[in-house]
Scaffold this motif. Structure first.
Motif, PDB file in Angstrom:
ATOM      1  N   GLU A 101      52.746  38.356  38.801  1.00 11.72           N
ATOM      2  CA  GLU A 101      51.689  38.822  37.912  1.00 11.72           C
ATOM      3  C   GLU A 101      51.464  40.326  38.099  1.00 11.72           C
ATOM      4  N   ARG A 102      51.316  41.003  36.993  1.00 12.66           N
ATOM      5  CA  ARG A 102      51.036  42.441  37.038  1.00 12.66           C
ATOM      6  C   ARG A 102      49.593  42.693  37.462  1.00 12.66           C
ATOM      7  N   GLU A 103      49.399  43.754  38.261  1.00 12.11           N
ATOM      8  CA  GLU A 103      48.072  44.198  38.663  1.00 12.11           C
ATOM      9  C   GLU A 103      48.008  45.711  38.568  1.00 12.11           C
ATOM     10  N   ASP A 104      46.962  46.220  37.921  1.00 14.37           N
ATOM     11  CA  ASP A 104      46.767  47.663  37.750  1.00 14.37           C
ATOM     12  C   ASP A 104      45.421  48.085  38.307  1.00 14.37           C
ATOM     13  N   THR A 105      45.402  49.217  38.997  1.00 14.62           N
ATOM     14  CA  THR A 105      44.154  49.859  39.417  1.00 14.62           C
ATOM     15  C   THR A 105      44.156  51.270  38.840  1.00 14.62           C
ATOM     16  N   ARG A 106      43.146  51.577  38.051  1.00 18.70           N
ATOM     17  CA  ARG A 106      43.122  52.858  37.333  1.00 18.70           C
ATOM     18  C   ARG A 106      41.806  53.579  37.596  1.00 18.70           C
TER      19      ARG A 106
END
Length: 307
Positions: free
Chosen positions: A253-258
């Motif tokens: 699963e993709r995970e992004d922190t922005r």
């Protein structure tokens, strides 16, 4: 091409008719146009995943325009009819050039001594690189509480339905729910103040790898730097987690922190014209290498408004 011409023609007709409708209904007419050269991540503010992997900073021109009729109907109740048209063009990414058309209706009404209700409905069509990219239906409800003159609390619930039509990547159609709590604080005449907010978004797409949950915080503070100049600091951070494996090759699963931090200055030339400039930094850290990016962002432009 036919779709683009029809969309532009419909927008032009709608924009042209609003002033006449305002005069006929004895309502207030407002106009605002923000125009800027900017470097940004242009796909983030649409709250949707770009299937072609647009994950970089791009420089382009952004013209965002609103025409609005504001119609008070007594006892603090107000109808607002709005037409938004937004044109974005990029120097090196013709595939990101877009035209967004959004008619919108809002209704505001007091629901108690210190409470106000706001409800809104809108429909959007985004045309990208000559073809329809998506249509979107949106409904929103707000409860706003102002127990003190210098404080305001907003509870917000928003629902979006995206239809991407025949895209190269199947499964993008999605329904989004977003819940938010916002707090404003104001100084004298609102020339200074602060803003703090938190949002939770749940998006359910036809394909699990495009479904996600996201938590986001936003903060702003502003103050006068002179009689006609205002400075502002902005910060936002979010964490997004997707529900399904990203691809066969990357079966997780993709995970992004922005996060994004900017400073902004606005200078009033006249009652109708304001110059603005903004600069800062954005960072998107993803466990999918092709979705990671970071760098400096900026915006320089002007605003014309009549209200």
């Amino acid at each position: 091409m036919t779709f683009r011409l029809n969309t532009l023609l419909g927008s032009a007709i709608g924009l042209a008719l609003l002033p006449a409708l305002a005069e006929a209904q004895d309502a207030r007419f407002e106009f605002r146009s923000d125009n800027a050269v900017e470097r940004s991540d242009p796909f983030i503010d649409q709250d949707v995943l770009e299937p072609q992997g647009a994950s970089d900073l791009e420089t382009g021109f952004d013209s965002n325009n609103w025409l609005r009729i504001v119609k008070p109907v007594g006892e603090g109740r107000v109808w607002r009819f709005e037409q938004q048209a937004r044109l974005r063009r990029y120097e090196d990414r013709d595939d990101l050039n877009s035209f967004l058309l959004t008619p919108r209706v809002q209704y505001w009404a007091p629901v108690g001594e210190n409470w106000q209700m706001r409800v809104a409905a809108e429909g959007s069509v985004l045309n990208r690189d000559g073809d329809r990219h998506y249509t979107r239906l949106q409904a929103e409800g707000q409860l706003r509480y102002r127990g003190q003159a210098d404080r305001e609390t907003v509870l917000r619930l928003r629902a979006n339905q995206y239809d991407f039509g025949d895209q190269v990547v199947a499964g993008l159609d999605q329904t989004q729910w977003r819940l938010g709590v916002e707090q404003y604080g104001y100084g004298d005449e609102r020339r200074s103040g602060w803003y703090l907010a938190g949002f939770l978004t749940d998006s359910s797409a036809d394909a699990d790898r495009f479904s996600f949950t996201e938590a986001q915080v936003r903060a702003r503070t502003w103050r006068p730097l002179g009689e006609k100049t205002r400075g502002e600091l902005r910060f936002e951070a979010s964490q997004r987690a997707y529900d399904g494996p990203f691809s066969v090759a990357q079966a997780f699963e993709r995970e992004d922190t922005r996060w994004r931090a900017t400073g902004r200055v606005e200078h009033t030339i006249s009652d109708q014209v304001t110059l603005f400039g903004e600069a800062g930094y954005v960072d998107n850290d993803s466990n999918i290498d092709l979705r990671s990016y970071s760098g400096a962002v900026f915006q320089v432009g002007f605003r014309i408004q009549n209200r």
